[in-house]
Design a protein around this motif. Sequence first.
Motif, mmCIF file in Angstrom:
data_model
loop_
_atom_site.group_PDB
_atom_site.id
_atom_site.type_symbol
_atom_site.label_atom_id
_atom_site.label_comp_id
_atom_site.label_asym_id
_atom_site.label_seq_id
_atom_site.Cartn_x
_atom_site.Cartn_y
_atom_site.Cartn_z
ATOM 1 N N ASP A 49 0.860 -1.195 0.000
ATOM 2 C CA ASP A 49 0.000 0.000 0.000
ATOM 3 C C ASP A 49 0.898 1.249 0.000
ATOM 4 O OD1 ASP A 49 -2.281 1.576 0.081
ATOM 5 O OD2 ASP A 49 -2.479 1.441 2.259
ATOM 6 N N PHE A 50 1.839 1.286 -0.930
ATOM 7 C CA PHE A 50 2.883 2.305 -0.909
ATOM 8 C C PHE A 50 2.336 3.727 -0.892
ATOM 9 C CE2 PHE A 50 5.704 5.274 -3.150
ATOM 10 C CZ PHE A 50 6.794 5.242 -2.295
ATOM 11 N N LYS A 51 1.387 4.027 -1.763
ATOM 12 C CA LYS A 51 0.916 5.419 -1.871
ATOM 13 C C LYS A 51 0.455 5.963 -0.521
ATOM 14 C CE LYS A 51 -0.512 5.089 -6.720
ATOM 15 N NZ LYS A 51 -1.657 5.177 -7.670
ATOM 16 N N ASN A 52 -0.429 5.233 0.136
ATOM 17 C CA ASN A 52 -0.973 5.718 1.404
ATOM 18 C C ASN A 52 0.059 5.683 2.529
ATOM 19 O OD1 ASN A 52 -3.651 6.286 0.520
ATOM 20 N ND2 ASN A 52 -4.096 4.096 0.530
ATOM 21 N N GLU A 53 0.839 4.619 2.597
ATOM 22 C CA GLU A 53 1.831 4.503 3.669
ATOM 23 C C GLU A 53 2.933 5.547 3.518
ATOM 24 O OE1 GLU A 53 3.393 0.616 4.343
ATOM 25 O OE2 GLU A 53 1.443 -0.356 4.157
ATOM 26 N N PHE A 54 3.354 5.808 2.291
ATOM 27 C CA PHE A 54 4.418 6.779 2.063
ATOM 28 C C PHE A 54 3.949 8.191 2.417
ATOM 29 C CE2 PHE A 54 7.029 9.576 -0.655
ATOM 30 C CZ PHE A 54 8.292 9.196 -0.223
ATOM 31 N N ILE A 55 2.742 8.535 2.003
ATOM 32 C CA ILE A 55 2.200 9.851 2.342
ATOM 33 C C ILE A 55 2.111 10.013 3.856
ATOM 34 C CG2 ILE A 55 0.103 11.275 2.293
ATOM 35 C CD1 ILE A 55 -0.338 10.292 -0.591
ATOM 36 N N GLU A 56 1.715 8.963 4.557
ATOM 37 C CA GLU A 56 1.588 9.037 6.012
ATOM 38 C C GLU A 56 2.945 9.259 6.675
ATOM 39 O OE1 GLU A 56 -0.141 9.229 9.709
ATOM 40 O OE2 GLU A 56 -1.078 9.279 7.721
ATOM 41 N N VAL A 57 3.963 8.533 6.239
ATOM 42 C CA VAL A 57 5.297 8.699 6.820
ATOM 43 C C VAL A 57 5.826 10.103 6.559
ATOM 44 C CG1 VAL A 57 7.711 7.977 6.618
ATOM 45 C CG2 VAL A 57 5.913 6.257 6.746
ATOM 46 N N GLN A 58 5.660 10.580 5.341
ATOM 47 C CA GLN A 58 6.132 11.922 5.001
ATOM 48 C C GLN A 58 5.376 12.988 5.787
ATOM 49 O OE1 GLN A 58 8.553 13.088 3.215
ATOM 50 N NE2 GLN A 58 9.107 11.663 1.617
ATOM 51 N N THR A 59 4.080 12.791 5.955
ATOM 52 C CA THR A 59 3.271 13.764 6.684
ATOM 53 C C THR A 59 3.682 13.816 8.151
ATOM 54 O OG1 THR A 59 1.401 13.407 5.189
ATOM 55 C CG2 THR A 59 0.918 14.435 7.311
#
Length: 212
Positions: free
Chosen positions: A160-170
Motif C-alpha cells: 500500500d505504498f501510496k498511502n503509507e508513504f504519504i503518512e510517513v512523510q506527513t
Amino acid sequence: MADVISGIKIPDSKIAREAAELVRQHENEMLFNHSVRVFVFGAMKGIRQKLKFDSELLYVAALFHDLGLVDAYHTEAKRFEVDGADAAREFLRTHGIPEPKADLVWEAIALHTTPGIPQYMRPEIALTNAGVLVDVVGIGFDEYTPEQRDQVIAACPRGDFKNEFIEVQTCSALKKPHTTFGTVNFDYIQDRDPTFRKPNACARIRNTPWHS
C-alpha cells in the motif's frame, strides 16, 4: 533480496551489505523496498542513457535517501533530506570512503526532492532523483517496459505504498513544519490541514528591515 533485479546487479561489497543492514534496522519494509526500487530504476536509466556512474555510491544514496524520515535520524532543525544525507556521509567516512565520494552521496540525497536541478548534475545525483521520481510520482514511468516494472515490483513489492508513504512523510513534516517551507514537503502538511498556511515570500521581502 535478489542478487539481480530486472538485469541490475545489487552491489554486494562489504560497504553495500553493511549499508543495507543499517537501513533495514531502522526503516520499515515499505521504505526499504522503496529505497531498493529507487536504486534499480535509477541504475536502469543510467545504463539506458549510457552514463558512467558508480553503482555502489548510487546504491548507498538510494538506501539512505529517506533515512531522515525515521525517528533515529530525525533532527529538529534540518530538512529530512539533510538528515539522511548526513547519516550517509558519516557512514561512508567511517568506512574509509574518500571525502569527495562521501560528498557526492550527500548531494544526491540532499537534493533528491529538489525539482529542476538534480538532472543536470553528476550521474549519481541525477539517477537518485530519477529513481525517486518514477517510484513516487510516476515521472518516467513509460521509459521502463511493463516487464521491467513487473520484475522490480516482484522483487520489492509496493504493498500500500501510496498511502503509507504519504503518512510517513506527513508525520515527519508535522514534526518540523518550518523545514518544509519552500519545498515540496509542505504539501504533506497542507494535505492534512488545508487551513495551514506557509509564510508568503512577498510578505517576507516587504517585512525585512531594509528601507527599500
